[in-house]
Design an enzyme around this catalytic site. Structure first.
Site, PDB file in Angstrom:
ATOM      1  N   TYR A  43     -12.619  -0.300  14.150  1.00 16.16           N
ATOM      2  CA  TYR A  43     -12.575   0.193  12.834  1.00 16.16           C
ATOM      3  C   TYR A  43     -14.075   0.034  12.090  1.00 16.16           C
ATOM      4  O   TYR A  43     -14.547  -0.785  11.451  1.00 16.16           O
ATOM      5  CB  TYR A  43     -11.665  -0.773  12.226  1.00 16.16           C
ATOM      6  CG  TYR A  43     -10.774   0.313  11.487  1.00 16.16           C
ATOM      7  CD1 TYR A  43      -9.100  -0.082  12.413  1.00 16.16           C
ATOM      8  CD2 TYR A  43     -10.370   0.654  10.527  1.00 16.16           C
ATOM      9  CE1 TYR A  43      -8.599   0.687  11.951  1.00 16.16           C
ATOM     10  CE2 TYR A  43      -9.382   1.576   9.914  1.00 16.16           C
ATOM     11  CZ  TYR A  43      -8.260   1.802  10.708  1.00 16.16           C
ATOM     12  OH  TYR A  43      -7.227   2.009   9.936  1.00 16.16           O
ATOM     13  N   GLU A  82       3.622  -0.235   4.280  1.00 15.57           N
ATOM     14  CA  GLU A  82       4.370   0.135   3.604  1.00 15.57           C
ATOM     15  C   GLU A  82       5.280   1.353   3.385  1.00 15.57           C
ATOM     16  O   GLU A  82       6.490   1.650   2.354  1.00 15.57           O
ATOM     17  CB  GLU A  82       3.714  -0.282   2.109  1.00 15.57           C
ATOM     18  CG  GLU A  82       3.514  -1.964   2.172  1.00 15.57           C
ATOM     19  CD  GLU A  82       1.534  -1.801   0.913  1.00 15.57           C
ATOM     20  OE1 GLU A  82       2.428  -2.477   0.069  1.00 15.57           O
ATOM     21  OE2 GLU A  82       0.871  -1.431   1.564  1.00 15.57           O
ATOM     22  N   ARG A 112     -10.004   3.768  -2.385  1.00 17.41           N
ATOM     23  CA  ARG A 112     -11.144   4.876  -2.464  1.00 17.41           C
ATOM     24  C   ARG A 112     -10.787   4.881  -4.199  1.00 17.41           C
ATOM     25  O   ARG A 112     -11.545   6.232  -4.405  1.00 17.41           O
ATOM     26  CB  ARG A 112     -10.535   5.528  -1.604  1.00 17.41           C
ATOM     27  CG  ARG A 112     -10.883   7.147  -1.317  1.00 17.41           C
ATOM     28  CD  ARG A 112     -10.628   7.998  -0.005  1.00 17.41           C
ATOM     29  NE  ARG A 112      -9.617   8.113  -0.043  1.00 17.41           N
ATOM     30  CZ  ARG A 112      -8.905   8.446   1.241  1.00 17.41           C
ATOM     31  NH1 ARG A 112      -9.555   8.525   1.913  1.00 17.41           N
ATOM     32  NH2 ARG A 112      -7.731   8.680   1.494  1.00 17.41           N
ATOM     33  N   LEU A 165       5.264  19.594  19.269  1.00 15.78           N
ATOM     34  CA  LEU A 165       6.360  19.714  19.821  1.00 15.78           C
ATOM     35  C   LEU A 165       7.738  19.966  19.928  1.00 15.78           C
ATOM     36  O   LEU A 165       8.588  20.237  19.737  1.00 15.78           O
ATOM     37  CB  LEU A 165       6.479  19.059  21.052  1.00 15.78           C
ATOM     38  CG  LEU A 165       4.781  19.118  21.925  1.00 15.78           C
ATOM     39  CD1 LEU A 165       4.953  18.433  22.765  1.00 15.78           C
ATOM     40  CD2 LEU A 165       4.198  20.600  22.669  1.00 15.78           C
TER      41      LEU A 165
END
Lengths: 604, 676
Positions: A520, A250, A458, A315
């Site tokens: 995960y 998203e 969270r 880079l």
């Protein structure tokens, strides 16, 4: 050095006519804070909040929006020991005066003005681009302030603008940190705190055009700043899709995907970013790295696409990418299978991978995550409740499953109706061989919805002294189960040592390959009795990563190295590998314009 | 009165003596603590099936089938047969009945089974989420019975116990042991790859997927001598492999010491040490040994060392990620892992030593042996009491947990009345033994055929030494320093260290110590010795104090070992450089038997024991003074004469003058030769 004419500073491909380009309406405004939280994940209108002691999810963007979540409320209290009556308030958005003054000399300021590229030195613009979404970033936003933030934000609108900016920075001893969607979870966009040169945050968000579409070869050329949802929305109207859906899609940008070697949920059907990428341009201080043709594959020495992929802003700046596209699938269907335990689930996943019959997505949640997912269901109606009970009874009593070991495999099928039917049949057959029973579409869909919503949790946690984060790895099949066990053990023992009473440690297998899979981990803990929660978290994650690597896992599957995993980089790629990377950096960026310090700490 | 440390031990027989019904206790509800709790409890059969299904075994079957043309199905059957030979079982009814029987026996023969309960409960608390390995000392068959009984008492899962094949073939007993969790391991390392691969995979399986604690004896075998043995690495390596290859997150090793007032097999051991063959374990033999039930065996003590976590022991040193490439079942140990495995094994034995209990009788045995070494024939009770007292002080100073703090030697003597008697003149002496040599099948002798006279006179000494040996680790290291100082008078530290390291190396197969070549441990030892005023130090170097009693005591208890090694070296010197391995030990025994007879001074009859002789040969091999060589079907020791002479000289200086070879008529009759 660059005036000898051998190295071309400018791309030698003709500039596309702007009339071919599709000017995509961007979802995210230049003033990011108008739509997004300034100190948390995602949209401002979407968040978990507590009403009358019950957790709700606000807004209507997600399926659980505007719903009361009593099971989740209970789960949070039980597992994480949260007291919902005592929320903690975090800092307000800082006003201009609270932000540090930008470090720009008058000469440099003149150079920047001279570029004729929109820029800003406003505190909030710079703060919004000073961080990604590590637990450290968010905690710092809510509780204190960063040691160093960019001095100026520039918004180039095309490849040419980027070339000008990089050239000016190189000539005037300034630093460039490219910024895409800002969803990094590795500290990649953070400014090194001892960097005293002017730091330019190069925000690619205005470089979001689809430059052209090639229907014959099924590729499109996009500017790197386009974000996932905008890209898909535009392509859908044309009947196409890229199919690259990382959990952050998203908000995350195409350039960011390339720079981190991203992986999408549906990689089984569409491939990871390296499989999707046909051609890429990267602007370095020495010139533009690119190839001369748009071919499906070629044999011409080491593939320099892989210098660009995973370069993490060290880079150069990725400006334009040619990507594969696919016709939109006719059908999309969710599914799920429950297994008596995680081990059976992994064996089933392995068999699916062996037979190479993975649907677009196939994931396996462990018991902790299964229970967590179950808790996110809204209040059922009267009939729902009975039905719920019956299913539970069936699983427990008839099939003899233990509610504390059960785990669920979630599935996403895409394709023609017939294809999907065939895929489903095959998967459920394999599932039953390993003791799995189909558990319906809803469980599957909830699993995937969770993917997007989990990131919002969270912020709720931080209101109640809970710190949560995820980390991932890839591992050969034969070590997948032991790796999960070992890491959970190590985290558990660390928590014991630190007197952490309430924590959640969950794992899931999110991708499958021929030779291994991706794991995960979610870890969250109640830090009520801890003084330095972020440091403690980082300490636990470090132990966990050490164990991951000792258990046969990798430094990262798709998040990247960034700053938080530099410790393990040399061990991963050997001393010669480090020299090779340094040599590359020295060649492309001798004055260290791209001084973000990711992968290896750059010399200042 | 027992010492403070031992006061906290709990006698687990007390409750059994006082409760109304042992049967009620035996049949109580059990919810034992597992080492590694699993959501689905694995069954013994599950383990066997998993081994057969494993990639490793399937690949081996495949390979053998390709190489030999044998059918895979047949090979799988072979594996299954092997697994049925190895695999443990668990039958609660058998465990309960056996528990009942053992309660009755235990109450009969033991005064108490005393357990460091606090430590055990702490260990129990640490169990539950990782493999746990119990590593008891092995001094008696009673060891694993005691361990299982203890687990039963404290509600801990009865461990899967590695047992030797001699038990397997015992009628009924084999299956009873299996049902209580024993699994069987062949001893001989032959070329049966299928067997060993299956066995290794079985260990891998029960470590990575099992829930029971594992138990084995790191010393590899029962220590017949009562001395701590140099650990064996085979099973320990198998157990560690899943840790090094990250199949498990951690593994907990629990060193355990079981100290006996009196060992059930004392007589048998004395015979075995002298080379009289060990009877094959048979069920009838077992019932014969039930005659032990008529006697009292005093107390036994079980103490636990601090658990050693694999993660902590190897953490920061071993990089398990080195095993990340190639399949787990094809992984081999790195050189570093091999040497650290040996270090861990040593560490385990050292920790067993630290938690050993020195019984009063151990000290009595030390005092008496010392007394005999000084040429006395008997000992006045009051002298014994006095000696026991200061030896006790010395041991405590060196960290020993001893049984007594106020001297009560009577109870110590009571349990051993068959070995030690107090005469009417209040003199303590060894009970005379009469050995019926005729009943021994001389064809089964492992050593030299000792004469009837020798056997009669030496057996009590050897049995007495069995009670000296458990305390030797408090003596051997100090004794080395003392004999060096006795010879050199004054020596600087570097030189002392060199000499000490030499002796440690020479006795590396005799006395387990983890500190060979370690400077810090050496310093510690010197400090300890200075603290008891045994040695002094000034700017010129180290020298002995005047306190002669303790010095002589240490020397006397060390000399038998030194003398055996010395005698062997001399015999080798007289050989032609090639010594038949088979007859070597018997020749040494025969020589020592002669020396005992002709020498005027006291030569401890324990010098005749085969254990020390074998250790000496192992040490000489490690020091590359002798080398094994195969000629035709025989094995020979090939001697490096130059180095041997050198070694002899180095050893000789530490022996009493009258024990040196030049005091003896050069005897060519016992020449060790390949031609003999």
């Amino acid at each position: 050095m660059n005036s000898n004419g051998i190295v071309n500073k400018y791309s030698n491909t003709p500039v596309s006519k702007s009339s071919d380009a599709i000017f995509v309406k961007t979802t995210i405004p230049r003033k990011r804070e108008e739509l997004l939280k300034w100190n948390g994940w995602g949209y401002k209108d979407s968040r978990f909040l507590v009403k009358d002691g019950i957790i709700h999810f606000s807004g209507s963007r997600y399926p659980i929006g505007e719903l009361s979540l009593p099971y989740f409320t209970q789960w949070v209290e039980d597992v994480l020991g949260v007291d919902l009556s005592k929320p903690h308030t975090s800092k307000d958005q800082p006003v201009e005066e609270e932000c540090p003054y930008p470090l720009i000399s008058n000469d440099n300021y003149k150079q920047i003005v001279h570029l004729n590229v929109p820029f800003s030195t406003k505190g909030i613009d710079r703060l919004m681009r000073a961080h990604g979404h590590t637990v450290y970033d968010i905690y710092t936003l809510k509780e204190s302030f960063f040691d160093r933030i960019p001095d100026v934000v520039l918004w180039p609108s095309c490849h040419g603008d980027v070339v000008k900016i990089v050239d000016a920075a190189d000539k005037n001893n300034m630093v460039v940190i490219p910024f895409g969607g800002g969803t990094s979870v590795t500290g990649a966009v953070e400014c090194p705190k001892d960097e005293m040169r002017t730091i330019i945050s190069l925000d690619t968000s205005q470089m979001n055009k689809i430059l052209w579409v090639d229907r014959e070869n099924l590729v499109i050329c996009c500017e790197s700043g386009i974000i996932g949802q905008d890209l898909e929305r535009e392509l859908h109207t044309m009947g196409f899709t890229v199919g690259h859906e990382p959990d952050s899609y998203e908000f995350s940008s195409l350039g960011g995907w390339v720079a981190t070697r991203a992986s999408g949920m549906k990689k089984n059907t569409y491939g990871n970013i390296e499989d999707l990428l046909v051609h890429v341009k990267m602007v370095t201080p020495k010139g533009v790295l690119e190839k001369n043709c748009q071919v499906p594959r070629m044999s011409c020495g080491p593939d320099f696409n892989h210098i660009v992929l995973g370069s993490e802003g060290c880079l150069g700046v990725i400006t334009e990418v040619i990507l594969k596209i696919r016709p939109l699938p006719k059908m999309k269907k969710y599914g799920s299978v429950v297994f008596p335990d995680f081990e059976s689930g992994v064996r089933c996943m392995r068999e699916v991978a062996k037979q190479r019959c993975q649907p677009a997505s196939i994931r396996l949640m462990d018991n902790a995550q299964f229970k967590f997912g179950q808790s996110l269901r809204p209040v059922p109606g009267y009939f729902g409740l009975i039905f719920d009970g019956l299913k539970k009874l069936y699983i427990k009593k008839i099939k003899g499953f233990n509610f504390d070991s059960i785990c669920v495999m979630t599935l996403l099928f895409e394709g023609d109706v017939k294809d999907v039917q065939m895929q489903e049949k095959k998967i459920y057959e394999i599932g039953s061989k390993f003791g799995g029973i189909p558990a319906g579409q809803t469980n599957g869909e909830r699993g995937y919805m969770l993917t997007f919503v989990i990131a919002y949790i969270r912020d709720l946690g931080l209101e109640f002294n809970v710190l949560a984060e995820s980390f991932e790895t890839s591992v050969p099949w034969d070590r997948a189960v032991s790796l999960c066990r070992n890491v959970k053990y190590v985290v558990g023992e660390e928590c014991k040592k630190l007197n952490i009473e309430h924590y959640l440690m969950a794992a899931r297998v999110t991708q499958t390959y021929d030779a291994g899979c991706v794991i995960y981990f979610y870890f969250g803990y109640n830090y009520s009795n801890i003084k330095n929660p972020v440091e403690v978290y980082e300490q636990i994650e470090e132990k966990a990563r050490d164990e991951i690597i000792e258990s046969g896992g990798s430094i990262s599957h798709h998040h990247g190295v960034g700053k938080i995993r530099r410790k393990w980089y040399p061990g991963t790629i050997s001393a010669i590998g480090v020299q090779l990377f340094k040599a590359t950096k020295q060649e492309l960026d001798p004055r260290n314009v791209f001084a973000c310090g990711n992968i290896l700490k750059s010399k200042l | 009165m027992t010492s403070k440390y031992l006061q906290s031990f709990k006698d687990i027989l007390t409750d059994r003596r006082t409760e109304y019904s042992n049967f009620m206790w035996i049949s109580r509800h059990l919810d034992p603590k597992a080492a590694y709790e699993r959501l689905i409890k694995p069954t013994p059969n599950f383990h066997k099936e998993e081994v057969l299904r494993s990639v490793k075994i399937q690949e081996i079957i495949d390979r053998i089938s390709r190489e030999t043309g044998l059918q895979k199905g047949k090979l799988a059957n072979n594996v299954w047969t092997i697994l049925n030979e190895i695999g443990f079982n668990k039958r609660l009814s058998i465990i309960r009945w056996l528990g009942f029987l053992l309660t009755k026996i235990g109450l009969q023969v033991y005064s108490g089974i005393k357990v460091n309960e606090e430590k055990l409960l702490k260990i129990k608390e640490q169990m539950g989420n990782k493999p746990v390995v119990f590593l008891p000392t092995h001094r008696s068959y009673a060891d694993f019975i005691v361990m299982s009984y203890l687990c039963f008492t404290y509600n801990i899962e009865i461990p899967a116990i590695a047992a030797g094949m001699d038990f397997y073939s015992m009628w009924v007993m084999g299956s009873v042991l299996r049902d209580t969790g024993a699994f069987f391991m062949r001893r001989s390392f032959n070329n049966d790859h299928l067997y060993w691969d299956t066995f290794r995979q079985y260990i891998h399986q029960i470590i990575t997927e099992g829930d029971l604690p594992l138990e084995f004896f790191v010393e590899g075998t029962r220590s017949r001598s009562g001395k701590f043995l140099v650990p064996k690495l085979g099973l320990l390596s198998m157990v560690l492999k899943p840790f090094f290859t990250a199949g498990i997150p951690d593994i907990l090793f629990i060193p355990i010491n079981i100290s006996y007032d009196r060992v059930l097999e004392e007589k048998l051991f004395a015979y075995e040490l002298l080379g009289v063959p060990k009877p094959k374990e048979s069920t009838s033999g077992f019932f014969k040994s039930l005659s032990i039930m008529k006697e009292n065996y005093g107390n036994l003590y079980v103490d636990f060392g601090d658990p050693i976590s694999g993660r902590e022991f190897f953490g920061g040193v071993v990089n398990r990620a080195l095993h990340n490439i190639r399949p787990i079942h094809l992984q081999e140990f790195t050189e570093q892992e091999k040497s650290l495995t040996a270090k861990l094994a040593n560490e385990i034995v050292i920790n067993q030593q630290k938690c050993s209990v020195i019984t009063t009788f151990n000290i009595i045995a030390l005092a008496l042996t010392n007394n005999y070494a000084m040429g006395c024939k008997g000992m006045k009770v009051e002298d014994l009491v006095e000696d026991v007292s200061w030896i006790n002080d010395y041991l405590i100073h060196f960290g020993a947990h001893t049984e007594l703090d106020s001297v009560d030697i009577q109870s110590g003597l009571k349990v051993h009345k068959h070995l030690i008697e107090i005469t009417s003149e209040k003199t303590v002496k060894l009970v005379d033994h009469c050995v019926a040599l005729k009943s021994i099948d001389s064809s089964k002798l492992r050593g030299h055929a000792l004469s009837q006279d020798t056997m009669n006179s030496i057996l009590p000494f050897v049995m007495l030494q069995l009670y000296v040996n458990p305390a030797l680790h408090y003596i051997s290291q100090s004794a080395m320093i003392i004999i060096i100082l006795q010879h050199h008078k004054l020596i600087n530290k570097d030189n002392l260290f060199t000499q000490y390291t030499f002796l440690q190396t020479l006795f590396s197969h005799e006395f387990v110590s983890c500190n060979t070549g370690s400077n810090s441990k050496f310093e510690e030892l010197l400090q300890d010795l200075a603290n008891v005023a045994l040695i002094h130090c000034d700017s010129s170097g180290y020298y002995l104090s005047d306190s002669n009693k303790l010095q002589m005591f240490l020397r006397n208890n060390f000399t038998p070992f030194l003398f055996t090694y010395y005698t062997i070296c001399n015999l080798l010197l007289q050989s032609d450089g090639m010594v038949n391995e088979k007859t070597a030990a018997a020749t040494v025994q025969s020589q020592i038997e002669k020396l005992i007879a002709v020498r005027k001074c006291f030569i401890h009859p324990y010098c005749l024991n085969l254990d020390t002789i074998a250790n000496a040969f192992s040490s000489l091999t490690s020091m590359e003074i002798i080398r094994k060589e195969k000629v035709d079907d025989d094995t020979f020791w090939n001697v490096n004469m130059e180095q041997l002479i050198n070694l002899c000289c180095k050893i000789e200086v530490y022996l009493d003058a009258e024990l040196r070879v030049d005091k003896l008529q050069p005897s060519r009759t016992v020449l060790l030769s390949s031609k003999l």
